[in-house]
Design an enzyme around this catalytic site. Sequence first.
Site, mmCIF file in Angstrom:
data_model
loop_
_atom_site.group_PDB
_atom_site.id
_atom_site.type_symbol
_atom_site.label_atom_id
_atom_site.label_comp_id
_atom_site.label_asym_id
_atom_site.label_seq_id
_atom_site.Cartn_x
_atom_site.Cartn_y
_atom_site.Cartn_z
ATOM 1 C CE LYS A 112 -4.365 -1.571 2.006
ATOM 2 N NZ LYS A 112 -5.408 -0.984 2.893
ATOM 3 C CE LYS A 195 -5.725 -7.343 -2.296
ATOM 4 N NZ LYS A 195 -5.678 -7.073 -0.996
ATOM 5 C CE LYS A 198 -14.721 0.367 -5.840
ATOM 6 N NZ LYS A 198 -15.697 0.779 -4.982
HETATM 7 P P1 TYM Z 1 -10.954 -5.761 3.769
HETATM 8 O O1 TYM Z 1 -11.952 -4.869 4.229
HETATM 9 O O2 TYM Z 1 -9.825 -5.629 2.687
HETATM 10 O O3 TYM Z 1 -11.658 -6.773 3.035
HETATM 11 C C1 TYM Z 1 -12.762 -7.628 3.864
HETATM 12 C C2 TYM Z 1 -12.624 -9.256 3.459
HETATM 13 O O4 TYM Z 1 -12.461 -9.564 2.098
HETATM 14 C C3 TYM Z 1 -11.429 -10.417 1.766
HETATM 15 N N1 TYM Z 1 -11.172 -10.176 0.379
HETATM 16 C C4 TYM Z 1 -11.064 -10.973 -0.590
HETATM 17 N N2 TYM Z 1 -10.892 -12.275 -0.394
HETATM 18 C C5 TYM Z 1 -10.746 -12.918 -1.579
HETATM 19 N N3 TYM Z 1 -10.428 -12.565 -2.743
HETATM 20 C C6 TYM Z 1 -10.354 -11.038 -2.977
HETATM 21 N N4 TYM Z 1 -9.881 -10.795 -4.187
HETATM 22 C C7 TYM Z 1 -10.410 -10.244 -1.707
HETATM 23 N N5 TYM Z 1 -10.149 -8.958 -1.400
HETATM 24 C C8 TYM Z 1 -10.749 -8.911 -0.142
HETATM 25 C C9 TYM Z 1 -10.470 -9.822 2.656
HETATM 26 O O5 TYM Z 1 -9.642 -11.121 2.859
HETATM 27 C C10 TYM Z 1 -11.330 -9.785 3.947
HETATM 28 O O6 TYM Z 1 -11.488 -11.049 4.602
HETATM 29 N N6 TYM Z 1 -7.843 -5.855 7.625
HETATM 30 C C11 TYM Z 1 -9.116 -6.429 7.204
HETATM 31 C C12 TYM Z 1 -10.260 -6.225 7.901
HETATM 32 C C13 TYM Z 1 -10.326 -6.421 9.348
HETATM 33 C C14 TYM Z 1 -10.387 -7.849 10.060
HETATM 34 C C15 TYM Z 1 -10.350 -7.654 11.335
HETATM 35 C C16 TYM Z 1 -10.705 -8.973 9.478
HETATM 36 C C17 TYM Z 1 -10.054 -5.747 10.516
HETATM 37 N N7 TYM Z 1 -10.095 -6.287 11.665
HETATM 38 C C18 TYM Z 1 -10.437 -8.788 12.279
HETATM 39 C C19 TYM Z 1 -11.004 -10.056 10.442
HETATM 40 C C20 TYM Z 1 -10.696 -9.828 11.744
HETATM 41 C C21 TYM Z 1 -9.367 -5.799 5.894
HETATM 42 O O7 TYM Z 1 -8.823 -4.708 5.371
HETATM 43 O O8 TYM Z 1 -10.357 -6.370 5.196
#
Ligand code: TYM
Length: 327
Positions: A112, A195, A198
């Site tokens: 990032k 992957k 957004k």
């Molecule tokens: P975030 O908001 O980027 O994404 C949310 C969830 O979507 C999954 N994901 C994907 N899975 C498969 N293929 C993709 N292309 C793809 N893009 C996103 C992510 O793996 C995620 O599960 N840090 C985390 C949010 C978070 C969190 C937590 C998750 C904060 N605290 C505690 C679990 C437990 C995040 O930025 O996800």
Amino acid sequence: MKKIFSGVQPSGDLHLGNYLGAIKNWVSMQSEFDTTFCIVDLHAITVAQEPVELQRRILDVAKAYLALGIDPKKSTIFVQSDVRAHTELCWILNCVAARMGDMEKMTQFKDKSAKGDVERASVGLFDYPVLMAADILLYDTDVVPVGEDQVQHVELARTLARRFNKKFGDTFVIPQPKLTKEGKRIMGLDDPTKKMSKSASSEYNYITLMDTPDVVQKKIRKAVTDSGSEIVYSDEKPALQNLINIYSLFSGDSTENIEKKYIGKGYGDFKNALADVVVNFLVPFQERVKLMSDEDIKKILNKGAMKANEQAEQKIRDVKDRIGLVI
Ligand code: TYM
């Protein structure tokens, strides 16, 4: 009953990767486990956000959770910043468990910040995985259903929990990540080596859950495919493999069955059918979202925050006591 915790950032419309990689899994876990799902707004502010838009997005993600099948009668749904213990535990873990050496290994910060300017990246962005560890550890979480990109962060939560427990006695449950074979890494439609995201430079990378049928059809028509014309599921055809995974997850058909169904047919037929499968899911989802009122959502979130606060307060008290902050 095993405890499940996961969350999504309110940083734009959710896309198919978020649903197929994470939320779809949450829905199926609700009946069997003690489930808590968070809208991680404090993670979203690690990069610049417009305040009015952020408020809107928090509500939109909550609506999406419900319309995708998260049931407030079965699961606790809340907004991260409504529970102060998250930031409190994050700070404590920063000081007594996390090491610079752990943090420098985190690939998401490198990715990032490399896109922008490291000098200008927020300190919060660097510390983001510790806040995520706090989210998970506060609720005695056993299992964290996420996509593959979050596994390194769950590993860090395990490391911090072990380190804390070793020094201060058994306090935290050691959590485990949970992925699904087909959904763990949904790839970009315009580039099967990256992957779906957004923050991709082209909107042809992703399909959002709010895309209209026309847009979905167009994006799938334009999706890159591999050489040859047969519908086969193989590592040598990563673009097609990704499309077949999406088809399989939405239709419930196995990848082998999909191959069989399309013997003798080409990419055009397959892509049309895939667009139908996706649209048939999204249209009723979007209708359910439209029927939800902000007021009802706020009530659900308030209730969720009350319940989450009760659990989190107990944990943070114990943590503070163990490190000598309760006199
Ligand atoms: P975030 O908001 O980027 O994404 C949310 C969830 O979507 C999954 N994901 C994907 N899975 C498969 N293929 C993709 N292309 C793809 N893009 C996103 C992510 O793996 C995620 O599960 N840090 C985390 C949010 C978070 C969190 C937590 C998750 C904060 N605290 C505690 C679990 C437990 C995040 O930025 O996800």
